[in-house]
Design a protein around this motif. Structure first.
Motif, PDB file in Angstrom:
ATOM      1  N   GLN A   2       0.851  -1.191   0.000  1.00 20.16           N
ATOM      2  CA  GLN A   2       0.000   0.000   0.000  1.00 20.16           C
ATOM      3  C   GLN A   2       0.881   1.233   0.000  1.00 20.16           C
ATOM      4  OE1 GLN A   2      -2.930  -0.770   3.313  1.00 20.16           O
ATOM      5  NE2 GLN A   2      -4.279   0.128   1.791  1.00 20.16           N
ATOM      6  N   ARG A 101      -1.351   4.989  -8.156  1.00 24.25           N
ATOM      7  CA  ARG A 101      -1.880   4.241  -7.014  1.00 24.25           C
ATOM      8  C   ARG A 101      -2.963   5.060  -6.318  1.00 24.25           C
ATOM      9  NH1 ARG A 101       1.391  -0.427  -5.879  1.00 24.25           N
ATOM     10  NH2 ARG A 101       2.865  -0.465  -7.605  1.00 24.25           N
TER      11      ARG A 101
ATOM     12  N   TYR B  35      -9.992  -0.483 -14.377  1.00 21.05           N
ATOM     13  CA  TYR B  35      -9.524  -0.543 -13.004  1.00 21.05           C
ATOM     14  C   TYR B  35     -10.293  -1.637 -12.260  1.00 21.05           C
ATOM     15  CZ  TYR B  35      -7.649   4.172 -13.830  1.00 21.05           C
ATOM     16  OH  TYR B  35      -6.975   5.259 -14.327  1.00 21.05           O
ATOM     17  N   GLN B  37     -11.498  -2.559  -8.396  1.00 15.95           N
ATOM     18  CA  GLN B  37     -11.634  -2.041  -7.038  1.00 15.95           C
ATOM     19  C   GLN B  37     -12.177  -3.140  -6.148  1.00 15.95           C
ATOM     20  OE1 GLN B  37     -14.150   1.411  -6.477  1.00 15.95           O
ATOM     21  NE2 GLN B  37     -13.502   1.655  -4.350  1.00 15.95           N
ATOM     22  N   GLN B  41     -10.977  -1.219  -0.785  1.00 14.08           N
ATOM     23  CA  GLN B  41      -9.717  -0.720  -1.350  1.00 14.08           C
ATOM     24  C   GLN B  41      -9.984   0.302  -2.439  1.00 14.08           C
ATOM     25  OE1 GLN B  41      -7.005  -3.818  -2.530  1.00 14.08           O
ATOM     26  NE2 GLN B  41      -7.645  -5.162  -0.858  1.00 14.08           N
ATOM     27  N   GLN B  44      -7.448  -0.145  -8.672  1.00 10.38           N
ATOM     28  CA  GLN B  44      -6.115  -0.532  -9.143  1.00 10.38           C
ATOM     29  C   GLN B  44      -6.138  -0.562 -10.666  1.00 10.38           C
ATOM     30  OE1 GLN B  44      -5.157  -4.271  -6.685  1.00 10.38           O
ATOM     31  NE2 GLN B  44      -3.158  -3.412  -7.140  1.00 10.38           N
ATOM     32  N   GLY B  58      -0.957  -2.462 -15.776  1.00 12.03           N
ATOM     33  CA  GLY B  58      -0.616  -2.530 -14.372  1.00 12.03           C
ATOM     34  C   GLY B  58      -0.152  -3.928 -14.016  1.00 12.03           C
TER      35      GLY B  58
END
Lengths: 112, 116
Positions: A2, A101, B35, B37, B41, B44, B58
């Motif tokens: 993280q 991020r 992305y 998720q 969280q 990403q 990614g």
């Protein structure tokens, strides 16, 4: 892994007061930072950003502060309105490595 | 302008199956990013498509693949589904990739995938 953390899952403030949302990061390569707002059943929308060469950026009621030495940024909303109630995500970008991020988000509730 | 649309809104699959999610970008946009998720969280980044090619990726395995069509719409495919693939999948569109696209990208409402 993280690299961007929002340590407060939720925040509740009274209408008219200041809301302060915090975000910490660990990667010193991040050179651009953004805040997104997300309402239920909708996608995130861009709110405000700041480059690493600045320490403050203001847009109406929204101000983002960046403290590079502390690897910390914050979003201030003044005055807070009930319509600001949403989940706020901070995001950090390392343009050299094409890496973006997101934090886990903070749910803001503004009470009338 | 309908903005970014995604289909389906919800989906339930079992482990090992394959899934295809669809995204139509905002009118005038030619770049689509996907992305993931997970619950609790932040999103990403999976990958980005521009001119029908994957431009950025990614840290996701090859089980995740995509496609962009001539009309700029896009699909996300996930093979051999795992329980950990359960998440909200967000599509975002923007005008051209490159520095600063994150500020101008519009997100769709997402597809919620549950893998049992």
């Amino acid at each position: 892994d993280q690299q961007v953390k929002q340590n407060s899952p939720s925040l509740s403030v009274q209408e008219g007061r200041i809301s302060i949302l915090n975000c910490d990061y660990t990667n010193s390569m991040f050179d651009y930072f953004l805040w997104y707002k997300k309402y239920p059943a909708e996608g995130p929308t861009f709110l405000i950003s700041i480059s690493s060469i600045k320490d403050k950026n203001e847009d109406g009621r929204f101000t983002v502060f960046l403290n590079k030495s502390a690897k910390h940024l914050s979003l201030h909303i003044v005055p807070s309105q009930p319509g600001d109630s949403a989940v706020y995500f901070c995001a950090a970008i390392d343009y050299n490595n094409n890496d973006m991020r997101f934090g886990a988000g903070t749910r803001l509730t503004v009470k009338p | 302008d309908a903005g970014v649309t995604q289909s389906p809104t919800h989906l339930i699959k079992t482990r090992g199956q394959q899934v295809t999610l669809r995204c139509s970008p905002k009118s005038g946009h030619d770049t689509v990013s996907w992305y993931q998720q997970a619950l609790g969280q932040g999103p990403q980044f999976i990958f980005q498509y521009y001119e029908e090619e994957e431009r950025q990726r990614g840290n996701f395995p090859d089980r995740f693949s995509g496609h962009q069509f001539p009309n700029y719409s896009s699909e996300l495919n996930v093979n051999a589904l795992l329980l950990g693939d359960s998440a909200l999948y967000l599509c975002a569109s923007s005008l051209r990739p490159g520095r600063g696209y994150q500020e101008t990208q519009y997100f769709g409402p997402g597809t919620r995938l549950l893998v049992l």
